[in-house]
Design an enzyme around this catalytic site. Structure first.
Site, short mmCIF file in Angstrom:
data_model
loop_
_atom_site.label_atom_id
_atom_site.label_comp_id
_atom_site.label_asym_id
_atom_site.label_seq_id
_atom_site.Cartn_x
_atom_site.Cartn_y
_atom_site.Cartn_z
N CYS A 113 10.39 10.29 4.25
CA CYS A 113 10.78 8.89 4.06
C CYS A 113 11.88 8.71 3.02
O CYS A 113 12.42 7.61 2.86
CB CYS A 113 9.56 8.03 3.71
SG CYS A 113 8.45 7.87 5.11
N HIS A 253 11.15 1.31 -0.19
CA HIS A 253 10.78 1.85 1.12
C HIS A 253 9.58 1.06 1.64
O HIS A 253 8.64 0.78 0.89
CB HIS A 253 10.42 3.33 0.97
CG HIS A 253 9.83 3.92 2.20
ND1 HIS A 253 10.45 3.84 3.43
CD2 HIS A 253 8.67 4.59 2.41
CE1 HIS A 253 9.70 4.44 4.33
NE2 HIS A 253 8.61 4.90 3.74
N ASN A 283 6.64 0.84 9.16
CA ASN A 283 7.37 1.89 8.43
C ASN A 283 8.28 2.60 9.42
O ASN A 283 7.82 3.33 10.30
CB ASN A 283 6.36 2.87 7.81
CG ASN A 283 7.04 3.98 7.02
OD1 ASN A 283 8.25 4.16 7.08
ND2 ASN A 283 6.25 4.75 6.29
C1 LIG Z 1 -3.08 4.57 5.77
C2 LIG Z 1 -3.52 3.39 4.95
C3 LIG Z 1 -2.97 2.10 5.54
C4 LIG Z 1 -5.04 3.30 5.01
O1 LIG Z 1 -5.47 2.23 4.21
P1 LIG Z 1 -6.59 2.44 3.12
O2 LIG Z 1 -6.88 1.13 2.59
O3 LIG Z 1 -6.12 3.52 2.19
O4 LIG Z 1 -7.79 2.93 4.00
P2 LIG Z 1 -8.60 4.29 3.87
O5 LIG Z 1 -7.78 5.43 4.36
O6 LIG Z 1 -9.18 4.36 2.51
O7 LIG Z 1 -9.70 3.99 4.93
C5 LIG Z 1 -10.66 2.96 4.75
C6 LIG Z 1 -11.44 2.81 6.03
O8 LIG Z 1 -10.62 2.15 7.00
C7 LIG Z 1 -10.64 2.91 8.20
N1 LIG Z 1 -9.39 2.71 8.90
C8 LIG Z 1 -8.26 3.47 8.85
N2 LIG Z 1 -7.35 2.96 9.67
C9 LIG Z 1 -7.89 1.88 10.24
C10 LIG Z 1 -7.43 0.94 11.19
N3 LIG Z 1 -6.20 0.98 11.72
N4 LIG Z 1 -8.25 -0.06 11.55
C11 LIG Z 1 -9.49 -0.16 11.05
N5 LIG Z 1 -9.97 0.71 10.15
C12 LIG Z 1 -9.19 1.72 9.77
C13 LIG Z 1 -10.87 4.34 7.76
O9 LIG Z 1 -11.40 5.09 8.82
C14 LIG Z 1 -11.85 4.15 6.64
O10 LIG Z 1 -13.13 4.02 7.19
P3 LIG Z 1 -14.40 4.70 6.48
O11 LIG Z 1 -14.46 4.05 5.12
O12 LIG Z 1 -15.51 4.34 7.39
O13 LIG Z 1 -14.08 6.16 6.42
C15 LIG Z 1 -3.09 3.52 3.48
O14 LIG Z 1 -3.80 4.56 2.88
C16 LIG Z 1 -1.63 3.78 3.31
O15 LIG Z 1 -0.84 2.93 3.59
N6 LIG Z 1 -1.28 4.97 2.80
C17 LIG Z 1 0.08 5.33 2.51
C18 LIG Z 1 0.85 5.37 3.79
C19 LIG Z 1 2.27 5.74 3.54
O16 LIG Z 1 2.87 5.24 2.65
N7 LIG Z 1 2.75 6.62 4.41
C20 LIG Z 1 4.08 7.00 4.50
C21 LIG Z 1 4.58 7.66 3.28
S1 LIG Z 1 6.14 7.20 3.12
#
Ligand SMILES: CC(C)(COP(=O)(O)OP(=O)(O)OC[C@H]1O[C@@H](n2cnc3c(N)ncnc32)[C@H](O)[C@@H]1OP(=O)(O)O)[C@@H](O)C(=O)NCCC(=O)NCCS
Length: 326
Positions: A113, A253, A283
């Site tokens: 990214c 970003h 993204n």
């Molecule tokens: C991926 C992301 C959106 C997930 O959000 P989060 O709040 O961290 O959620 P978690 O990964 O802690 O997951 C929490 C719960 O939501 C669930 N979950 C994940 N995606 C889901 C979705 N699309 N819909 C519903 N639930 C979802 C998970 O399975 C987890 O369930 P569990 O507690 O039963 O295991 C977040 O971590 C994120 O944005 N990370 C950085 C991404 C990024 O910047 N990527 C590119 C780098 S440049």
């Protein structure tokens, strides 16, 4: 002092929109979860048979048209992408040929990214050194080509798009003023694509095991993204005695709205100074920063101080101080 100024911006967004309601039909998710956890409402998807070069060409042509320059005026084309048209040759060569930039040399930059910000930095240094006059820096990613639409944790985040900037030399106090970039290979474990490279070339097994998609441990990436984008931006601002009130816009970003809000808060920057369009595009990896500049172009004035910042796989991160030139 010779610097590189952005003199035009272009963008390309595929027509097809993938909404949160569409994703509710594909995976176990809800519109409410996606909006609350990411800030994303919809993203664009490029049609089959078209790749990142197609989008890069449209964005580059729009930037050239806005500046009224022929493609022959371009000396260098850099395409930032993690989804190149082919493993080789560089997407930049395909784009140069298609737009008629016959005098230009070119190459691709891949830093996840952070690809666009790194490409912009390299291009600016080339201009400042007097090596080249006019450069196109294009961020283009067809993320839908490497996303597993059975994985709810990644498929809701990413979208396809391209953005392009034209860089030209200036003697004025505008353009790319400075940057600070960093990388830490320990981050590879948390965000990568397992197969398709030289260590694990494509095979029936890699396809069956769904190894050609983005693999992400979201929580780790989230935590690091907030800390590093805020710290590197703060370090750059401190280096140049830039206070929050000196900044016209923070250009982060677009990975997750919560990451952006947390980073802006750490910097003491109010949300009205933050460029945000993640709700409409998700993204788009290499395209997020030029897309922000494109969408906010009409609000920018000559001399405005912008802090661009990014965080991505690798891990890679950085910040760049840009003074708007028009
Ligand atoms: C991926 C992301 C959106 C997930 O959000 P989060 O709040 O961290 O959620 P978690 O990964 O802690 O997951 C929490 C719960 O939501 C669930 N979950 C994940 N995606 C889901 C979705 N699309 N819909 C519903 N639930 C979802 C998970 O399975 C987890 O369930 P569990 O507690 O039963 O295991 C977040 O971590 C994120 O944005 N990370 C950085 C991404 C990024 O910047 N990527 C590119 C780098 S440049």
């Amino acid at each position: 002092m010779r610097r590189a100024a952005i003199t035009a911006v272009g963008a390309y967004l595929p027509e097809r929109t993938l909404t949160n309601a569409d994703l509710e039909r594909l995976v176990d998710t809800t519109d409410a979860w996606i909006v609350e956890r990411t800030g994303i409402r919809e993203r664009r998807i490029l049609s089959r048979g078209k790749g990142s070069a197609y989008m890069a060409i449209q964005a580059a042509q729009q930037a050239l048209q806005k500046r009224g320059l022929p493609a022959e005026a371009i000396d260098l084309v850099i395409v930032a992408t993690v989804t190149p048209e082919h493993p080789f040759p560089a997407t930049a060569n395909i784009v140069s040929h298609a737009i008629g930039a016959h005098r230009a040399w070119g190459f691709d930059v891949e830093a996840a990214c952070s690809s666009f910000l790194y490409a912009l930095s390299v291009a600016a240094d080339s201009i400042a050194a007097g090596r080249v006059q006019r450069v196109l820096v294009i961020g283009s990613d067809k993320m839908s080509s490497i996303i597993d639409y059975r994985d709810r944790a990644t498929c809701v985040i990413f979208g396809d798009a391209a953005g392009a900037v034209l860089l030209e030399p200036t003697e004025e106090e505008v353009g790319v003023m400075d940057y600070l970039h960093q990388a830490d290979g320990a981050g590879c474990a948390f965000l990568h694509m397992k197969a398709g490279g030289s260590v694990l070339p494509p095979s029936v097994r890699t396809v069956r095991n769904r190894l050609h998609f983005v693999y992400q441990e979201g929580r780790q990436v989230f935590k690091q993204a907030v800390i590093q984008m805020a710290e590197v931006s703060a370090a750059l601002m401190r280096k140049h005695n830039l206070r929050p009130e000196d900044i016209a816009f923070f250009v982060p970003h677009q990975a997750n709205r919560r990451i952006i809000e947390a980073a802006a808060e750490r910097l003491g920057l109010p949300l009205e100074k933050v460029m945000l369009n993640i709700d409409r595009y998700g993204n788009t990896t290499s395209a997020t920063l030029p897309l922000c500049l494109h969408d906010y172009e009409s609000q920018l004035k000559k001399g405005d101080n912008l802090i661009l910042t990014t965080f991505g796989g690798g891990f890679t991160w950085g910040a760049l101080w840009l003074r708007w030139a028009y």
